[in-house]
Design a protein around this motif. Structure first.
Motif, short mmCIF file in Angstrom:
data_model
loop_
_atom_site.label_atom_id
_atom_site.label_comp_id
_atom_site.label_asym_id
_atom_site.label_seq_id
_atom_site.Cartn_x
_atom_site.Cartn_y
_atom_site.Cartn_z
N GLN A 1 9.88 -2.31 -28.79
CA GLN A 1 10.86 -3.40 -28.73
C GLN A 1 11.91 -3.16 -27.65
O GLN A 1 12.44 -4.11 -27.07
N GLU A 2 12.21 -1.89 -27.35
CA GLU A 2 13.22 -1.59 -26.34
C GLU A 2 12.68 -1.75 -24.92
O GLU A 2 13.45 -1.80 -23.96
N ARG A 3 11.35 -1.81 -24.78
CA ARG A 3 10.74 -2.02 -23.47
C ARG A 3 10.14 -3.42 -23.34
O ARG A 3 9.73 -3.81 -22.26
N ASP A 4 10.08 -4.13 -24.46
CA ASP A 4 9.39 -5.41 -24.46
C ASP A 4 10.26 -6.52 -23.89
O ASP A 4 9.97 -7.08 -22.85
N ALA A 5 11.35 -6.84 -24.57
CA ALA A 5 12.21 -7.93 -24.11
C ALA A 5 12.80 -7.60 -22.74
O ALA A 5 13.47 -6.57 -22.60
N PRO A 6 12.55 -8.43 -21.73
CA PRO A 6 13.07 -8.12 -20.40
C PRO A 6 14.58 -8.09 -20.34
O PRO A 6 15.16 -7.47 -19.46
N GLY A 7 15.23 -8.77 -21.30
CA GLY A 7 16.69 -8.73 -21.35
C GLY A 7 17.23 -7.33 -21.57
O GLY A 7 18.38 -7.04 -21.22
N ASN A 8 16.42 -6.45 -22.14
CA ASN A 8 16.87 -5.07 -22.33
C ASN A 8 17.09 -4.38 -20.99
O ASN A 8 18.01 -3.56 -20.85
#
Length: 274
Positions: free
Chosen positions: A220-227
């Motif tokens: 999840q920490e690498r998935d959403a590009p907003g991270n």
């Protein structure tokens, strides 16, 4: 400038909705990747390619998909001369690389050393959005020579902050932070940030730094590009351009709303998003 369209998702929510629908109206959508869904008279992603080409702000469009949908994207791309398809080689949602890793893959595979527009393949914008305006604003920022990046924001309601990345900005519309799905009480901002970013070529090496730092983190920490945007804000100047809203195709009702708008209400298809 180059464009990278992130299209490696598996559309699990939408496919569940289509499978559960008993009307039969949406049976033709079974097994269709979200960016290839028919929206108005063409595939959702085709709106982007036509607009990017007509605006003249990019000279190449790279689409990152997965092994499951790669053949369908390759067939779709035969109608364009400026589109290339790249598979991330995954076959299941559980085994996905994540959006930031897909962007990193595209940068490395195509040896991108230019500014990059990054676009979520399941997103379209309202008619006030203009690629040429974004390009001009980004060019103005580059004159300062510090590798500034540009993102978008639109106003969301109080109850929607927990659905989106929320940008906080200063008086010059420079982002000071982005909070991921905060409660309304956790921020005074109502600036939702869609998946459309213009990354300067000076910022691209930071993808490797981010991925190295997050290599042991949850997907999840690498998935959403907003991270990555949130991580980037303290390291590079990130400015905000305001828009009125977007279409975000996540489930069947949101798809129906988007398709209806483009079928019945869109004015000036030739100039859309240009």
């Amino acid at each position: 400038m180059k464009a990278v369209i992130l299209a490696a998702g598996y559309g699990t929510r939408l496919q569940r909705d289509v499978a559960a629908d008993t009307s039969g109206r949406f049976a033709h959508l079974v097994g269709t990747a979200k960016p290839l869904l028919p929206v108005g008279r063409q595939a959702l992603i085709s709106h982007w390619v036509h607009s990017l080409t007509a605006s003249g702000c990019v000279d190449r469009v790279y689409v990152v998909t997965n092994a499951l949908y790669c053949a369908a994207f390759e067939e779709w791309a035969t109608q364009f001369t400026n589109v290339e398809i790249l598979s991330d080689q995954t076959t299941t949602n559980e085994g996905r690389l994540g959006a930031v890793a897909c962007l990193q893959l595209a940068v490395k595979h195509f040896d991108i050393q230019d500014h990059v527009i990054v676009i979520g393949g399941d997103t379209l914008f309202k008619e006030d959005f203009s690629l040429r305006q974004v390009s001009r604003r980004f060019s103005d920022l580059q004159e300062e020579g510090d590798g500034s990046c540009l993102v978008l924001s639109y106003r969301c309601e109080d109850e929607e902050t927990q659905k989106y990345g929320i940008l906080e900005v200063d008086g010059e519309l420079r982002a000071t932070c982005m909070k991921e799905k905060p409660a309304a009480s956790e921020t005074a901002s109502r600036r939702a940030c869609p998946c459309f970013y213009v990354f300067s070529k000076k910022s691209l090496p930071l993808l490797d730094s981010f991925m190295k730092e997050k290599q042991e983190a949850r997907i999840q920490e690498r998935d959403a590009p907003g991270n990555f945007v949130s991580w980037l804000i303290p390291r590079k100047p990130v400015y905000v351009q305001e828009i009125s809203g977007r279409f975000d195709v996540g489930n069947l009702p949101s798809y129906v709303e988007c398709d209806l708008y483009f079928s019945e209400k869109l004015r000036g298809l030739d100039s859309y998003m240009v």
